[in-house]
Design an enzyme around this catalytic site. Structure first.
Site, short mmCIF file in Angstrom:
data_model
loop_
_atom_site.label_atom_id
_atom_site.label_comp_id
_atom_site.label_asym_id
_atom_site.label_seq_id
_atom_site.Cartn_x
_atom_site.Cartn_y
_atom_site.Cartn_z
N LYS A 53 9.43 -9.50 -8.01
CA LYS A 53 8.21 -9.08 -8.69
C LYS A 53 8.22 -9.62 -10.12
CE LYS A 53 7.63 -4.57 -6.38
NZ LYS A 53 6.33 -4.79 -5.70
N ARG B 260 7.80 -1.06 4.66
CA ARG B 260 7.47 -0.96 6.09
C ARG B 260 8.69 -1.23 6.97
NH1 ARG B 260 3.03 -5.43 5.01
NH2 ARG B 260 3.12 -4.23 3.07
N1 BES Z 1 6.58 -0.69 -3.59
C1 BES Z 1 5.58 -1.68 -3.42
C2 BES Z 1 4.16 -1.10 -3.45
C3 BES Z 1 3.69 -0.50 -4.75
C4 BES Z 1 2.84 -1.22 -5.58
C5 BES Z 1 4.03 0.78 -5.10
C6 BES Z 1 2.38 -0.64 -6.75
C7 BES Z 1 3.58 1.35 -6.28
C8 BES Z 1 2.75 0.64 -7.09
C9 BES Z 1 5.77 -2.37 -2.09
O1 BES Z 1 7.07 -2.46 -1.63
C10 BES Z 1 5.28 -3.76 -2.26
O2 BES Z 1 5.85 -4.47 -3.02
N2 BES Z 1 4.22 -4.12 -1.54
C11 BES Z 1 3.65 -5.42 -1.63
C12 BES Z 1 3.43 -5.90 -0.23
C13 BES Z 1 3.02 -7.37 -0.14
C14 BES Z 1 4.18 -8.25 -0.54
C15 BES Z 1 2.60 -7.65 1.27
C16 BES Z 1 2.34 -5.29 -2.39
O3 BES Z 1 1.63 -4.32 -2.16
O4 BES Z 1 2.08 -6.14 -3.22
MN MN Z 2 8.08 -4.17 -2.40
#
Ligand code: BES
Ligand code: MN
Ligand code: ZN
Length: 484
Positions: A264, A338
């Site tokens: 990230k 997931r």
């Molecule tokens: N933990 C994150 C989701 C999240 C985003 C939680 C903002 C709290 C605040 C999750 O693991 C994630 O990174 N999801 C990605 C999925 C994508 C790579 C398909 C996302 O939502 O960007």
């Molecule tokens: Mn994630």
């Protein structure tokens, strides 16, 4: 713990610190109190939802008069949890130790008493254990002072129920607020074991060796890049007599989500200590359930891992195998929630419960769709969805149901090289994730998924929410259980 008691005194002669009048836009207009009449006539108080006005008093035993607005008459029940909690928060921060609450010239009905118990339990919450103790110099940063609430009448039993809901939520907040250098998966497992020991709950922890024996390939894959290995934590609460029903709660427990090799950016990595909120919520729900002695068998399954980039980390293109044998191609290592939930949902299904509810900070897409105050609800069963929506309204934790039957998104779950792929298009990201999870829930078991990504972390105190982790969903899930 703030005490709640009854006072039959007239507000004018009550000897305590603060008087709090909760009034709607309508009821404030002809209120039978000369001070309030004057304030309303001057336009200093209009009953607008969420407005709180303080008037220092010099002519009565009480030190301060507070007026809090409930908005329009027909909205007062919806607004009550947030308005009451924020008014009490302000009163406690302004060095009042006691308050006399008058709700529309009356006491608290049964349903209002639950909210009173909740507000009393939530108004003083803050995560401040790492901060120097306040010095009491009155600069607005003083320690919370409120100790006693008086009302004209209330239902003590249901207020206690509300207090148990709130206490479960605060326990979950305390854990979710801890940073990643304090809580990692093995530590979370130790905390859960200690938590269970203090209650009539059993706890089984699977370490990395056991996880391999148990074919939890997806949870292991997510945790393999970290110095601290993943854990599966299984808690069980059983009532004294025969349980009426069996419910399993599953929680996403990423003690930190860096994204993994699909790292990230800094902006999005911040607050990812909160990616264990779903798992913390499950502990909070079990706390409330055992405190209330609910006549249900309740399981909590926490899938704990840390998602880190390293030479051992899961790679894009890797193909892994989940507990139910399904293979998953990794498209993006940041779509890890997931994966850990996949194995946990298989295990939950094996328990053959009457319902499975998972709570997870799963997708940024859900946050984009619904904003910071409403969580996404996905459900395989309309009755379960309706019950959760009704509890959501009562508890002031907003839920909105999103679809899980999009055939095109369903097709896009298929990988060219494995049974499934873990991410797809950016469009419909929350639905994609929910439909991915559905692949691991046994058909026929009513299942609901709460995507709390948008609501798990609050920038500031607001209504029932305090700055930091919200533990969103704990009270609504407990409300659902008590009605079951
Ligand atoms: N933990 C994150 C989701 C999240 C985003 C939680 C903002 C709290 C605040 C999750 O693991 C994630 O990174 N999801 C990605 C999925 C994508 C790579 C398909 C996302 O939502 O960007
Ligand atoms: Mn994630
Ligand atoms: Zn995550």
């Amino acid at each position: 713990m703030i005490k709640i008691a009854i006072s039959t005194d007239e507000a004018k002669i009550w000897k305590g610190d603060a008087l709090l009048f909760l009034l709607t836009e309508e009821t404030c207009k002809d209120y039978n109190d000369s001070r309030i009449k004057t304030l309303v006539e001057r336009g200093d108080f209009k009953g607008k939802a969420g407005s709180v006005t303080r008037v220092p008093l010099f002519d009565s035993p009480a030190k301060n008069l507070y007026l809090a607005g409930l908005g329009k008459n027909e909205k007062q029940n919806v607004n009550l949890p947030g308005v009451l909690t924020s008014a009490l928060r302000k009163i406690g921060k302004e060095r009042n130790q006691s308050v006399f609450i008058i709700l529309n010239n009356d006491g608290f009905s049964k349903e209002e008493s639950v909210i009173l118990g909740e507000a009393a339990g939530l108004c003083g919450y803050s995560f401040d254990k790492y901060k120097k103790k306040e010095d009491g110099d009155g600069d607005g940063d003083d320690a919370f002072a409120l100790k006693e609430i008086f009302v004209r009448s209330f239902d003590a039993d249901v207020a206690q129920k509300g207090a148990a809901f709130a206490s479960g939520q605060c326990i979950a907040r305390d854990l979710a607020n801890e940073p990643g250098n304090v809580i990692n998966p093995p530590i979370l497992a130790e905390i859960a074991e200690g938590f269970a020991r203090e209650r009539n709950i059993t706890c089984e922890v699977w370490d990395e060796k056991r996880l391999a024996e148990e074919k939890m390939g997806a949870l292991l894959a997510v945790g393999q890049g970290s110095e601290t290995p993943p854990r599966l934590i299984h808690l069980t609460y059983k009532p004294k007599g025969a349980p009426r029903k069996k419910v399993v709660f599953v929680g996403k427990g990423l003690t930190f989500d860096s994204g993994g090799l699909d790292l990230k950016s800094g902006e999005f990595m911040k607050t990812m200590k909160g990616d264990k909120s779903g798992a913390c919520n499950v502990l909070g729900i079990l706390d409330g359930a055992s405190a209330l002695g609910l006549g249900l068998e309740i399981h909590g399954i926490l899938a704990a891992a840390e998602n880190m980039p390293s030479g051992h980390a899961l790679r894009p293109d890797d193909i892994i195998r989940a507990r139910n044998g399904k293979t998953i191609e990794i498209d993006n290592t940041d779509a890890e929630g997931r994966l850990v939930l996949a194995d946990a949902l298989c295990l939950a299904s094996e328990l053959k419960p009457d319902a499975i509810i998972d709570t997870a900070t799963l997708t940024g897409a859900c946050a984009v769709a619904l904003g910071s105050w409403t969580a996404g609800l996905f459900a395989s069963d309309d009755k379960l969805a309706e019950s959760l929506l009704s509890s959501s309204r009562k508890r002031g934790e907003r839920l909105w149901r999103l679809p899980m039957d999009d055939e095109k998104i369903g097709e896009s779950l298929k990988s060219k090289f494995a049974d499934l792929i873990n991410s797809g298009s950016r469009y419909g990201g929350a639905t994609f994730a929910a439909m991915f999870l559905a692949e691991f829930v046994e058909k026929g078991i009513p299942w609901a998924h709460l995507d709390i990504a948008g609501v798990d972390f609050m920038k500031d105190d607001s209504g029932v929410w305090a700055r930091g982790a919200s533990a969103f969903g704990v009270r609504l899930c407990l409300d659902y259980l008590t009605d079951l």
